[in-house]
Design an enzyme around this catalytic site. Sequence first.
Site, PDB file in Angstrom:
ATOM      1  N   PRO A  38       0.764  -1.494   0.050  1.00  0.00           N
ATOM      2  CA  PRO A  38       0.075  -0.159  -0.051  1.00  0.00           C
ATOM      3  C   PRO A  38       0.887   1.176  -0.026  1.00  0.00           C
ATOM      4  CG  PRO A  38      -0.034  -0.963   2.187  1.00  0.00           C
ATOM      5  CD  PRO A  38       0.895  -1.879   1.325  1.00  0.00           C
ATOM      6  N   ASP A  39       0.089   2.520  -0.635  1.00  0.00           N
ATOM      7  CA  ASP A  39       0.981   3.464  -0.357  1.00  0.00           C
ATOM      8  C   ASP A  39       0.622   4.357   1.040  1.00  0.00           C
ATOM      9  OD1 ASP A  39      -1.369   4.863  -0.933  1.00  0.00           O
ATOM     10  OD2 ASP A  39      -0.797   5.707  -2.602  1.00  0.00           O
ATOM     11  N   PHE A  40       0.889   5.539   1.073  1.00  0.00           N
ATOM     12  CA  PHE A  40       0.715   6.105   2.328  1.00  0.00           C
ATOM     13  C   PHE A  40      -0.487   7.110   2.261  1.00  0.00           C
ATOM     14  CE2 PHE A  40       5.297   5.332   2.093  1.00  0.00           C
ATOM     15  CZ  PHE A  40       5.329   4.504   3.281  1.00  0.00           C
ATOM     16  N   ARG A  41      -0.789   7.852   1.117  1.00  0.00           N
ATOM     17  CA  ARG A  41      -1.701   8.746   1.387  1.00  0.00           C
ATOM     18  C   ARG A  41      -2.831   8.642   0.507  1.00  0.00           C
ATOM     19  NH1 ARG A  41       3.195  10.872   2.167  1.00  0.00           N
ATOM     20  NH2 ARG A  41       3.358  12.127   4.259  1.00  0.00           N
ATOM     21  N   GLN A 111      12.072   7.322  -2.554  1.00  0.00           N
ATOM     22  CA  GLN A 111      11.329   7.440  -1.342  1.00  0.00           C
ATOM     23  C   GLN A 111      11.490   6.208  -0.710  1.00  0.00           C
ATOM     24  OE1 GLN A 111       8.801  11.349  -1.153  1.00  0.00           O
ATOM     25  NE2 GLN A 111       8.720  10.428  -3.223  1.00  0.00           N
ATOM     26  N   ASN A 112      11.109   5.210  -1.560  1.00  0.00           N
ATOM     27  CA  ASN A 112      10.598   3.849  -0.835  1.00  0.00           C
ATOM     28  C   ASN A 112      11.599   3.056  -0.070  1.00  0.00           C
ATOM     29  OD1 ASN A 112       8.356   4.412  -2.356  1.00  0.00           O
ATOM     30  ND2 ASN A 112       8.680   3.230  -3.997  1.00  0.00           N
ATOM     31  N   ILE A 113      11.029   2.280   0.867  1.00  0.00           N
ATOM     32  CA  ILE A 113      11.839   1.645   1.766  1.00  0.00           C
ATOM     33  C   ILE A 113      11.830   0.071   1.586  1.00  0.00           C
ATOM     34  CG2 ILE A 113      11.944   3.436   3.454  1.00  0.00           C
ATOM     35  CD1 ILE A 113       9.479   2.043   4.871  1.00  0.00           C
ATOM     36  N   ASP A 114      11.213  -0.202   0.420  1.00  0.00           N
ATOM     37  CA  ASP A 114      10.894  -1.582   0.057  1.00  0.00           C
ATOM     38  C   ASP A 114      11.946  -2.491  -0.601  1.00  0.00           C
ATOM     39  OD1 ASP A 114      10.540  -0.974  -2.609  1.00  0.00           O
ATOM     40  OD2 ASP A 114       8.553  -0.445  -2.294  1.00  0.00           O
ATOM     41  N   HIS A 131      14.952   7.841   1.841  1.00  0.00           N
ATOM     42  CA  HIS A 131      14.363   7.540   3.193  1.00  0.00           C
ATOM     43  C   HIS A 131      14.777   6.400   3.843  1.00  0.00           C
ATOM     44  CE1 HIS A 131      10.787  10.473   1.834  1.00  0.00           C
ATOM     45  NE2 HIS A 131      11.847  11.196   2.089  1.00  0.00           N
ATOM     46  N   CYS A 139      20.759   0.264  16.903  1.00  0.00           N
ATOM     47  CA  CYS A 139      20.209   0.669  18.322  1.00  0.00           C
ATOM     48  C   CYS A 139      20.065   2.140  17.988  1.00  0.00           C
ATOM     49  CB  CYS A 139      21.158   0.479  19.286  1.00  0.00           C
ATOM     50  SG  CYS A 139      20.682   1.182  20.779  1.00  0.00           S
ATOM     51  N   CYS A 142      23.005   3.614  20.988  1.00  0.00           N
ATOM     52  CA  CYS A 142      24.195   3.385  21.039  1.00  0.00           C
ATOM     53  C   CYS A 142      24.762   3.151  19.450  1.00  0.00           C
ATOM     54  CB  CYS A 142      24.890   2.435  21.963  1.00  0.00           C
ATOM     55  SG  CYS A 142      24.533   0.669  21.159  1.00  0.00           S
ATOM     56  N   CYS A 168      22.892  -2.386  26.752  1.00  0.00           N
ATOM     57  CA  CYS A 168      22.577  -0.968  26.508  1.00  0.00           C
ATOM     58  C   CYS A 168      20.888  -1.334  26.178  1.00  0.00           C
ATOM     59  CB  CYS A 168      23.089  -0.706  24.769  1.00  0.00           C
ATOM     60  SG  CYS A 168      22.205   0.564  24.272  1.00  0.00           S
ATOM     61  N   THR A 205       4.299   9.602  -6.610  1.00  0.00           N
ATOM     62  CA  THR A 205       4.484  10.163  -5.446  1.00  0.00           C
ATOM     63  C   THR A 205       3.729  11.342  -5.208  1.00  0.00           C
ATOM     64  OG1 THR A 205       6.159  11.471  -4.049  1.00  0.00           O
ATOM     65  CG2 THR A 205       6.570  11.485  -6.353  1.00  0.00           C
ATOM     66  N   ASN A 229       1.694   9.363 -12.743  1.00  0.00           N
ATOM     67  CA  ASN A 229       0.957   9.249 -11.252  1.00  0.00           C
ATOM     68  C   ASN A 229      -0.509   9.385 -11.340  1.00  0.00           C
ATOM     69  OD1 ASN A 229       2.065   9.433  -8.585  1.00  0.00           O
ATOM     70  ND2 ASN A 229       0.655  10.917  -8.120  1.00  0.00           N
ATOM     71  N   GLU A 231      -2.547  11.370  -9.854  1.00  0.00           N
ATOM     72  CA  GLU A 231      -3.184  12.588  -9.578  1.00  0.00           C
ATOM     73  C   GLU A 231      -1.902  13.509  -9.897  1.00  0.00           C
ATOM     74  OE1 GLU A 231      -4.001  13.169  -5.342  1.00  0.00           O
ATOM     75  OE2 GLU A 231      -2.107  12.052  -4.855  1.00  0.00           O
TER      76      GLU A 231
HETATM   77  P1  OAD Z   1       2.182   8.757  -1.055  1.00  0.00           P
HETATM   78  O1  OAD Z   1       1.314   7.881  -0.397  1.00  0.00           O
HETATM   79  O2  OAD Z   1       1.967  10.343  -0.253  1.00  0.00           O
HETATM   80  O3  OAD Z   1       1.820   9.057  -2.599  1.00  0.00           O
HETATM   81  C1  OAD Z   1       1.828   8.035  -3.314  1.00  0.00           C
HETATM   82  C2  OAD Z   1       1.239   8.615  -4.712  1.00  0.00           C
HETATM   83  O4  OAD Z   1       1.167   7.774  -5.769  1.00  0.00           O
HETATM   84  C3  OAD Z   1      -0.254   9.282  -4.646  1.00  0.00           C
HETATM   85  O5  OAD Z   1       0.021  10.652  -5.471  1.00  0.00           O
HETATM   86  C4  OAD Z   1      -1.037   8.230  -5.529  1.00  0.00           C
HETATM   87  O6  OAD Z   1      -2.079   8.814  -6.167  1.00  0.00           O
HETATM   88  C5  OAD Z   1      -0.132   7.679  -6.488  1.00  0.00           C
HETATM   89  N1  OAD Z   1      -0.312   6.298  -6.786  1.00  0.00           N
HETATM   90  C6  OAD Z   1      -0.825   5.276  -5.905  1.00  0.00           C
HETATM   91  N2  OAD Z   1      -0.789   4.258  -6.670  1.00  0.00           N
HETATM   92  C7  OAD Z   1      -0.371   4.439  -7.965  1.00  0.00           C
HETATM   93  C8  OAD Z   1      -0.326   3.711  -9.095  1.00  0.00           C
HETATM   94  N3  OAD Z   1      -0.608   2.284  -9.364  1.00  0.00           N
HETATM   95  N4  OAD Z   1       0.021   4.440 -10.298  1.00  0.00           N
HETATM   96  C9  OAD Z   1       0.481   5.821 -10.087  1.00  0.00           C
HETATM   97  N5  OAD Z   1       0.281   6.640  -9.080  1.00  0.00           N
HETATM   98  C10 OAD Z   1      -0.256   5.947  -8.029  1.00  0.00           C
HETATM   99  O7  OAD Z   1       3.249   7.953  -1.333  1.00  0.00           O
HETATM  100  P2  OAD Z   1       4.948   8.995  -1.159  1.00  0.00           P
HETATM  101  O8  OAD Z   1       4.954  10.164  -1.887  1.00  0.00           O
HETATM  102  O9  OAD Z   1       6.033   8.095  -1.385  1.00  0.00           O
HETATM  103  O10 OAD Z   1       8.054   8.081   4.649  1.00  0.00           O
HETATM  104  O11 OAD Z   1       5.106   9.473   0.340  1.00  0.00           O
HETATM  105  C11 OAD Z   1       6.363  10.189   0.888  1.00  0.00           C
HETATM  106  C12 OAD Z   1       6.698   9.836   2.203  1.00  0.00           C
HETATM  107  O12 OAD Z   1       5.878   9.830   3.046  1.00  0.00           O
HETATM  108  C13 OAD Z   1       7.420   8.179   2.051  1.00  0.00           C
HETATM  109  O13 OAD Z   1       8.530   8.056   1.870  1.00  0.00           O
HETATM  110  C14 OAD Z   1       6.896   7.816   3.717  1.00  0.00           C
HETATM  111  C15 OAD Z   1       5.640   8.737   3.880  1.00  0.00           C
HETATM  112  O14 OAD Z   1       5.599   9.310   5.148  1.00  0.00           O
HETATM  113  C16 OAD Z   1       8.818   7.217   5.128  1.00  0.00           C
HETATM  114  O15 OAD Z   1       8.584   6.128   4.844  1.00  0.00           O
HETATM  115  C17 OAD Z   1       9.698   7.524   6.039  1.00  0.00           C
END
Ligand code: OAD
Length: 272
Positions: A38-41, A111-114, A131, A139, A142, A168, A205, A229, A231
């Site tokens: 899953p993405d974040f937002r 930005q991905n951690i995967d 990221h 840790c 330490c 520790c 993103t 993207n 959006e």
């Molecule tokens: P977001 O979840 O903020 O944004 C993902 C973007 O990808 C959104 O604009 C979605 O509309 C779009 N999207 C999702 N699925 C898609 C698809 N199949 N094709 C095209 N677009 C799609 O994720 P990031 O921008 O990566 O921090 O978030 C930035 C940072 O915020 C992350 O690195 C994370 C979080 O806090 C950490 O992990 C430390």
Amino acid sequence: KTLSSRSLASVAEYILSGRAKRIVVMTGAGISTAAGIPDFRSPDTGLYANLASLDLPEPEAVFDLGFFKVNPRPFYVLAKELYPGNYHPTVSHVFVRLLAEKGLLHQLFTQNIDCLEREAGIPAEKIIEAHGSFASQRCIECKTEFDAGKMREFVSQGEVPRCEDGGCKGLVKPDIVFFGEQLPKAFFDRRDMAEEADLVLVMGTSLQVHPFAGLVDLAAERVPRVLFNLERVGSMGCQADDVLALGDCDEGVRRLADELGWREELEEKWRG
Ligand code: OAD
């Protein structure tokens, strides 16, 4: 204007004419959703919309260092879900590898951690994990590194690992950049690579998190930028040579590959 029109066909023409030799790619969680992560937002499917059961003051707290020190459990619930090993790179990841193989990739900033960029076979020196990632852990007190095998066990059991270095007992955290932490030195060292770009590809993103989001504005204004993207985000679309490929990024990438005549190669490499 650099492109003949604001279309993927023009972008392909620009690449094939040899004018794009230093392509800079910037990616986020949207390029991994097709892999099942899953993405974040995103409003319904994003992680931040689905953290209610973890009892967080706000969704972002799961990546907040101050909160983690008081309550590391929510992060480890999430870590179990996101942990690398169970997922395969997407068409978008493989497209970036193709750019590298053709000698056109200047730098990938993710930005991905995967860790799916590494898994896709993109050369390590071309990847900046802005990221951090789940590839190592230490840790928070330490800074002693923690064993990867043990980490995997803790995460799979939903347990919180603690430092075993001479009593520790500090909390162990993957080397992921939390809010309140500095980005890796490599990000700042390589930031000028974004200024050197002759083509910028932004994929999956929301461009909501700084300083990463600022990268897309570092290239010269005459440099074409393409957004793959769902959006429209950030300043993408505001410059004369911005191309918006709105929709699923794998689909957009396939369309560009078609225009380039690289489609078959892309699909072959993706199937592995
Ligand atoms: P977001 O979840 O903020 O944004 C993902 C973007 O990808 C959104 O604009 C979605 O509309 C779009 N999207 C999702 N699925 C898609 C698809 N199949 N094709 C095209 N677009 C799609 O994720 P990031 O921008 O990566 O921090 O978030 C930035 C940072 O915020 C992350 O690195 C994370 C979080 O806090 C950490 O992990 C430390």
